[in-house]
Write a protein that holds these residues in place. Structure first.
Motif, PDB file in Angstrom:
ATOM      1  N   ARG A 158       0.836  -1.218   0.000  1.00  0.00           N
ATOM      2  CA  ARG A 158       0.000   0.000   0.000  1.00  0.00           C
ATOM      3  C   ARG A 158       0.864   1.259   0.000  1.00  0.00           C
ATOM      4  NH1 ARG A 158      -4.773  -1.486   3.976  1.00  0.00           N
ATOM      5  NH2 ARG A 158      -5.525  -3.224   2.763  1.00  0.00           N
ATOM      6  N   LEU A 159       1.888   1.198   0.867  1.00  0.00           N
ATOM      7  CA  LEU A 159       2.758   2.371   0.977  1.00  0.00           C
ATOM      8  C   LEU A 159       3.398   2.661  -0.380  1.00  0.00           C
ATOM      9  CD1 LEU A 159       4.085   4.406   3.037  1.00  0.00           C
ATOM     10  CD2 LEU A 159       6.061   2.893   2.938  1.00  0.00           C
ATOM     11  N   GLN A 160       3.865   1.597  -1.022  1.00  0.00           N
ATOM     12  CA  GLN A 160       4.516   1.704  -2.316  1.00  0.00           C
ATOM     13  C   GLN A 160       3.580   2.375  -3.322  1.00  0.00           C
ATOM     14  OE1 GLN A 160       7.452   1.349  -2.001  1.00  0.00           O
ATOM     15  NE2 GLN A 160       7.893   1.498  -4.188  1.00  0.00           N
ATOM     16  N   GLU A 161       2.311   1.913  -3.300  1.00  0.00           N
ATOM     17  CA  GLU A 161       1.312   2.431  -4.248  1.00  0.00           C
ATOM     18  C   GLU A 161       1.059   3.918  -4.002  1.00  0.00           C
ATOM     19  OE1 GLU A 161      -3.371   1.595  -5.199  1.00  0.00           O
ATOM     20  OE2 GLU A 161      -2.256   0.125  -3.981  1.00  0.00           O
ATOM     21  N   ALA A 162       0.899   4.273  -2.702  1.00  0.00           N
ATOM     22  CA  ALA A 162       0.625   5.670  -2.351  1.00  0.00           C
ATOM     23  C   ALA A 162       1.812   6.545  -2.733  1.00  0.00           C
ATOM     24  CB  ALA A 162       0.351   5.785  -0.853  1.00  0.00           C
ATOM     25  N   ARG A 163       3.002   5.999  -2.488  1.00  0.00           N
ATOM     26  CA  ARG A 163       4.206   6.766  -2.784  1.00  0.00           C
ATOM     27  C   ARG A 163       4.349   7.001  -4.286  1.00  0.00           C
ATOM     28  NH1 ARG A 163       9.749   5.258   0.321  1.00  0.00           N
ATOM     29  NH2 ARG A 163      10.930   7.105  -0.233  1.00  0.00           N
ATOM     30  N   ARG A 164       4.025   5.963  -5.073  1.00  0.00           N
ATOM     31  CA  ARG A 164       4.134   6.085  -6.527  1.00  0.00           C
ATOM     32  C   ARG A 164       3.160   7.139  -7.057  1.00  0.00           C
ATOM     33  NH1 ARG A 164       4.446   0.478  -8.116  1.00  0.00           N
ATOM     34  NH2 ARG A 164       6.533   0.441  -7.202  1.00  0.00           N
ATOM     35  N   ALA A 165       1.966   7.155  -6.439  1.00  0.00           N
ATOM     36  CA  ALA A 165       0.963   8.150  -6.865  1.00  0.00           C
ATOM     37  C   ALA A 165       1.502   9.566  -6.617  1.00  0.00           C
ATOM     38  CB  ALA A 165      -0.348   7.931  -6.110  1.00  0.00           C
ATOM     39  N   VAL A 166       2.156   9.753  -5.461  1.00  0.00           N
ATOM     40  CA  VAL A 166       2.713  11.086  -5.162  1.00  0.00           C
ATOM     41  C   VAL A 166       3.872  11.394  -6.120  1.00  0.00           C
ATOM     42  CG1 VAL A 166       3.825  12.530  -3.419  1.00  0.00           C
ATOM     43  CG2 VAL A 166       1.901  11.059  -2.770  1.00  0.00           C
ATOM     44  N   GLU A 167       4.670  10.345  -6.402  1.00  0.00           N
ATOM     45  CA  GLU A 167       5.773  10.559  -7.358  1.00  0.00           C
ATOM     46  C   GLU A 167       5.241  11.000  -8.722  1.00  0.00           C
ATOM     47  OE1 GLU A 167       9.054   7.456  -5.488  1.00  0.00           O
ATOM     48  OE2 GLU A 167       7.826   6.829  -7.206  1.00  0.00           O
ATOM     49  N   ASN A 168       4.161  10.387  -9.166  1.00  0.00           N
ATOM     50  CA  ASN A 168       3.559  10.806 -10.441  1.00  0.00           C
ATOM     51  C   ASN A 168       3.088  12.249 -10.358  1.00  0.00           C
ATOM     52  OD1 ASN A 168       4.035   8.370 -11.594  1.00  0.00           O
ATOM     53  ND2 ASN A 168       1.978   7.532 -11.160  1.00  0.00           N
TER      54      ASN A 168
END
Ligand code: DAH
Length: 356
Positions: free
Chosen positions: A63-73
């Motif tokens: 989940r953390l990875q997914e949330a982080r990727r969204a912020v990176e985008n």
């Protein structure tokens, strides 16, 4: 929702808010580590996952990875947006308001440029020769030793080379490529082309820039201009040459300027002569410009040496010809009574403006 999950949502929301507050690419670069990078809350919360049991750790990690990727985008989109904003504000700042230019043109008198004296003189000389039946040709300013010297009957190390202080170009074998020291190599190009195209006779002039390792003075420039003349035809004599020079002098300088031919030596013509005119500064009385001789040398001329014909493959028994070459800057100087030729290249608008 368990606690870390809650935390992830909060971190994402705060990260996106922090991102939205960033107003330039520079600021974004400074803050990106604290929004999604090593110094961010994402990194901090990930470090707490060590205490979770393995299944939970895997799930929360994903989940953390997914949330982080969204912020990176979101970071990348923000970067692109800020770039667009910056570019359009630069374009806006650079925008030329032509209204201002028009107003300026009306308010102050704007001076238009005009052709320079050397260019105008060259065009006038071409006109005179065209009226006499010559074609106008052009040759390259960078020449091989063969065109500038050898084909003109000036072999390597011949003492006559001292007549031309040469600038060498750093190409090929040392001292094989030169900035042409005179327009005479154009004679060689013209004759070669006429032989190749079976297009003899030749009646042509070739103006252009030349270079010599000379110290500029009242009568010399290191980059100067010459006009070369070449006639190759049947039964051409020295009288044709003298008549051409005389006709040119009267047409260009007017009836009160005298010309004279004095015996001289040039390796590519035999016989050769120097072509001089009355110094227009002192009208023959003697002055600094003519070194007190009353005469100004314009250039050289003569009957084409058979060795030159042989170098280009023209039969010297079937054809004869004459050539001449003289300074265009020198003509401008004499025509406009300029005591010092260096004025032509000093770019003083008070001088140049007189010839608009
Ligand atoms: N090329 C010679 C020089 O610059 C001038 C010259 C002499 C040209 C005799 C000629 C010629 O065509 O026949 O010093």
């Amino acid at each position: 929702m368990n606690e870390p999950d809650d935390q992830i949502t909060t971190i994402s929301t705060e990260a996106l808010a922090a991102l939205a507050a960033v107003s330039s690419i520079e600021e974004l670069d400074e803050r990106v580590a604290s929004i999604v990078g090593k110094r961010s809350a994402f990194a901090a919360v990930q470090r707490t996952f060590g205490s979770l049991d393995p299944d939970e750790r895997r799930e929360m990690g994903a989940r953390l990875q997914e949330a982080r990727r969204a912020v990176e985008n979101a970071v990348e989109s923000r970067r692109a947006h800020l770039g667009d904003v910056q570019r359009s504000s630069m374009l806006e700042a650079d925008r030329l308001d032509l209204g201002d230019v028009v107003v300026a043109a009306r308010t102050w008198s704007v001076t238009a440029g005009h052709a320079g004296l050397v260019g105008t003189t060259q065009a006038e000389l071409e006109d005179v020769f065209v009226a006499m039946g010559f074609a106008v040709a052009e040759g390259p300013e960078v020449e091989s030793d063969w065109y500038n010297f050898e084909a003109l009957n000036i072999p390597p190390a011949h003492p006559a080379r001292g007549m031309w202080d040469t600038f060498y170009v750093d190409l090929g074998e040392p001292e094989t490529v030169v900035l042409r020291t005179h327009t005479s190599p154009t004679q060689v190009h013209l004759m070669e082309a006429a032989v190749a195209n079976d297009a003899l006779p030749i009646h042509a002039v070739a103006p252009g820039r030349c270079y010599r390792r000379d110290t500029p003075d009242a009568r010399h420039l290191a980059a100067f201009h010459q006009i070369e003349g070449l006639v190759v035809d049947r039964n051409i004599t020295f009288a044709d040459l003298a008549g051409t020079i005389e006709t040119f002098t009267r047409a260009y300088f007017g009836p009160d300027i005298e010309s004279r031919l004095r015996p001289a030596f040039f390796p590519f013509t035999e016989p050769s002569a120097e072509f001089e005119i009355t110094c227009t500064i002192c009208r023959g009385a003697g002055c600094r410009t003519c070194s007190n001789t009353g005469w100004i040398e314009l250039g050289g001329c003569g009957m084409i040496d058979p060795a030159v014909f042989e170098a280009v493959g023209i039969d010297p028994d079937a054809w004869s010809g004459f050539a001449f070459g003289f300074g265009i800057d020198r003509c401008a100087q004499m025509r406009h009574e300029l005591s010092d030729m260096r004025a032509l290249v000093e770019n003083d608008v008070r001088f140049l403006g007189q010839f608009a």
